[in-house]
Design an enzyme around this catalytic site. Structure first.
Site, PDB file in Angstrom:
ATOM      1  N   VAL A 112       0.866  -1.172   0.000  1.00 45.96           N
ATOM      2  CA  VAL A 112       0.000   0.000   0.000  1.00 45.96           C
ATOM      3  C   VAL A 112       0.903   1.222   0.000  1.00 45.96           C
ATOM      4  CG1 VAL A 112      -0.102   0.073   2.536  1.00 45.96           C
ATOM      5  CG2 VAL A 112      -1.946   1.105   1.206  1.00 45.96           C
ATOM      6  N   VAL A 247       7.210  -3.779 -10.645  1.00 43.15           N
ATOM      7  CA  VAL A 247       8.441  -3.743 -11.430  1.00 43.15           C
ATOM      8  C   VAL A 247       8.962  -5.162 -11.593  1.00 43.15           C
ATOM      9  CG1 VAL A 247      10.864  -2.995 -11.404  1.00 43.15           C
ATOM     10  CG2 VAL A 247       9.034  -1.390 -10.776  1.00 43.15           C
ATOM     11  N   HIS A 538       9.958  -7.323  11.664  1.00 50.94           N
ATOM     12  CA  HIS A 538      11.072  -6.401  11.480  1.00 50.94           C
ATOM     13  C   HIS A 538      12.210  -7.036  10.676  1.00 50.94           C
ATOM     14  CE1 HIS A 538       9.814  -4.350  15.534  1.00 50.94           C
ATOM     15  NE2 HIS A 538       9.027  -3.991  14.529  1.00 50.94           N
ATOM     16  N   HIS A 581      12.192  -1.097  17.170  1.00 47.05           N
ATOM     17  CA  HIS A 581      11.278  -1.146  16.042  1.00 47.05           C
ATOM     18  C   HIS A 581      11.888  -0.218  14.996  1.00 47.05           C
ATOM     19  CE1 HIS A 581       7.849  -2.908  18.504  1.00 47.05           C
ATOM     20  NE2 HIS A 581       8.836  -2.691  19.369  1.00 47.05           N
ATOM     21  N   PRO A 582      12.096  -0.674  13.775  1.00 45.00           N
ATOM     22  CA  PRO A 582      13.035   0.026  12.894  1.00 45.00           C
ATOM     23  C   PRO A 582      12.523   1.249  12.151  1.00 45.00           C
ATOM     24  CG  PRO A 582      12.262  -1.994  11.858  1.00 45.00           C
ATOM     25  CD  PRO A 582      11.708  -1.994  13.247  1.00 45.00           C
TER      26      PRO A 582
END
Length: 604
Positions: A112, A247, A538, A581-582
């Site tokens: 999204v 792509v 993650h 949390h990245p």
């Protein structure tokens, strides 16, 4: 205003869907200065900064998913998690994991506009400063803590944050106005155990301790603040965003000893040309896959998929690292309200939704979570020698720089090895008590235990049976060593100890999952772990920013080795797994990448 194009078949037959829901004919251009593949966390942040910093450049972002700008499941913080497994989620499966009794684990990834920043669980934190500083020492000048701290702060406006927080960035962060009263008992309980400090400033490079954690939420609308709503509206008309478009590969052309990225080919055969750079921001699973589809990677992987190898780069798709998760759940007293009530009580849910519509605090704001970051001594409550010995045994003889760093950091008390998230609603595998059972309608608290630096390192590669459109082959090799297993068992036992300590003990009624009678011994904990372990969604490190000799894929300018102008900008370039949390780090990477590219374009 940025143009949003929706394309399902042919680029030139696309429908324009403007941010203001306007429609018009799309531009006919198929050539741009910068072609960015992936309109996610990093992709939209990078594209917006390039749009602002290089106003005469033409920039296009190609996103496989649709726009979800008006989707409640994305915008409403209290509905976080509701989009997992749905139309906005790639929901990639692993191959069956041997240590997990051949279970398949699914990895949600945003399909999204906004990518995973649209579907994550809105936690806003950062790793220990020493972890980022190590990036520079691993061969990446300009990527130390000071530089990344500036970049991360550039991305944020932290309302009510501590001194030093970002004050003018696109993404809002705050401490949620909705709070479960009983979670106030968490911090004093945890801080009374094993020398764990209170910490109200965990995002300035010192996460060790217990405290409430901020979330990325807009203070005016109380909607999720993410790349599509925070960055994208700031872009100029030189940025085009193409949605619902995949792509197939990056087009490469020999240029001396290097390969030059000339553009990309879409899955419908359309070619979009890049005058300057092609930039992959498709995430830790799909960026390495696109490199392989383009002829860059390990010889055996490409040969199996019948793809001609243009660049031998064996690090691509390797080094896959993920935070491991397992939770326990407790029933809380009836005089405390939890977020579960909006799920089982239709009247209460309607009341809370009405409060949200009137911009009043409600459970749809998403209640604050209290989060603990701790090292092994704090988790075990004594010597960590046995746990460290397990790590040394598991990695004996390894020359991998990531493994060496993971061993080194075990002696650094500032680097967390365990995260515990205390939430005011049920979160587990057993399932919320069904209707017409005695515990249905009760409120619950979950303690989500996360292992920050598991030794298990896996891979993600294209599937030779359907390389372009099929799911990749993901093998994280979860729990393939005793260090990871014992670490999570230590943490689960400590979580139970916390709930048996005042003042938190007086909040709860009983342990619902797994249950005091069901799990008593270490053997019971092991069984529970193997049957219930999940992930925190993650994935990282699969196109690592490291020297090529160390398994690296990109250099410090994020350029893929063997190419002139093909870059990767997303979580895949993180060299070694981080204890956070990245998303804040990924925004920082995008901000740094924009600075690098703009300086190059201006000849600086």
């Amino acid at each position: 205003m940025v143009r949003l194009l929706s394309c399902s078949v042919q680029l030139l037959a696309a429908t324009v869907v403007g941010v203001g829901a306007r429609s018009s004919k799309p531009p006919a251009a198929t050539s741009y200065d910068y072609v960015i593949v992936g309109g996610g966390t990093a992709g939209l942040a990078l594209a917006t900064r390039l749009s602002l910093g290089l106003p005469n450049a033409g920039i296009i972002v190609i996103e496989a998913g649709p726009s979800g700008l008006h989707e409640d499941g994305i915008n409403v913080p209290g509905l976080k998690g509701s989009t997992v497994g749905g139309k906005y989620d790639w929901f990639f499966p692993t191959i069956p994991q041997k240590a997990l009794n051949n279970r398949v684990v699914f990895n949600p990834r945003g399909k999204v506009l906004g990518g995973s920043s649209a579907i994550n669980f809105v936690t806003w934190d950062r790793p220990a400063a020493r972890e980022i500083e190590k990036w520079k020492e691993l061969g990446n000048p300009g990527w130390g803590w000071k530089e990344m701290e500036v970049a991360m702060e550039k991305a944020e406006t932290f309302i009510g944050g501590p001194l030093g927080s970002g004050t003018s960035g696109p993404v809002y962060a705050l401490y949620n106005r909705q709070k479960a009263v009983f979670l106030d008992a968490v911090a004093p309980t945890v801080s009374s155990l094993h020398g764990i400090p209170l910490n109200s400033d965990s995002i300035q490079g010192n996460p060790i301790g217990i405290g409430y954690q901020p979330t990325n939420v807009n203070p005016t609308s109380y909607n999720r603040s993410y790349s599509a709503t925070a960055y994208l509206p700031k872009a100029k008309s030189n940025l085009v965003v193409l949605t619902e478009t995949r792509v197939a590969k990056v087009n490469l052309q020999k240029s001396g000893k290097l390969q030059r990225a000339t553009g990309v080919t879409l899955t419908d055969g359309t070619i979009i040309t890049a005058r300057k750079d092609v930039i992959l921001s498709a995430g830790s699973i799909q960026s390495p896959n696109l490199l392989e589809l383009s002829g860059i990677g390990r010889a055996d992987v490409l040969k199996a998929a019948k793809i001609k190898q243009l660049i031998d780069l064996p690090g691509i798709g390797e080094n896959y690292q993920e935070h491991l998760l397992v939770s326990i759940n407790y029933q809380v007293r009836d005089d405390f309200i939890t977020g579960d009530r909006v799920n089982y009580n239709a009247t209460y849910r309607a009341e809370q939704w009405d409060r949200r519509l009137n911009n009043q605090s409600s459970w749809f704001d998403d209640a604050r979570s209290s989060i603990l970051f701790a090292n092994w001594k704090q988790i075990i409550g004594g010597s960590d020698k046995a746990q460290v010995a397990l790590a040394r045994s598991a990695l004996a003889g390894s020359k991998d720089v990531g493994h060496k760093w993971k061993l080194e950091q075990l002696s650094d008390p500032t680097i967390p090895q365990i995260e515990m998230i205390f939430t005011s609603r049920y979160f587990g595998n057993k399932g919320y008590p069904p209707v017409e059972t005695p515990l249905n309608g009760k409120g619950y608290m979950a303690i989500i235990v996360g292992l920050m630096h598991p030794l298990a390192t896996g891979s993600v590669h294209i599937n030779p049976a359907n390389a372009t459109l099929g799911n990749p082959i993901i093998d994280p090799k979860f729990l393939n060593n005793e260090y990871d297993i014992q670490g999570l068992i230590h943490a689960l036992k400590f979580a139970r100890k916390i709930l048996q300590t005042e003042p938190l003990k007086s909040v709860v009624v009983t342990e619902y999952e797994p249950g005091l009678d069901a799990v008593k011994t270490d053997a019971d904990w092991r069984t529970y772990l193997l049957n219930n372990m999940g992930i925190i969604f993650h994935p990282m490190c699969t196109a690592a920013m490291l020297p090529k000799k160390d398994g690296g894929v990109v250099d410090p300018k994020l350029v893929v080795y063997g190419t002139e102008n093909l870059r990767v900008v997303d979580a895949s370039v993180i060299p070694v797994q981080i204890s956070a949390h990245p998303q804040t780090v990924v925004y920082g990477i995008a901000e740094k990448a924009a600075e690098i590219i703009i300086k190059e374009a201006k000849g600086k």
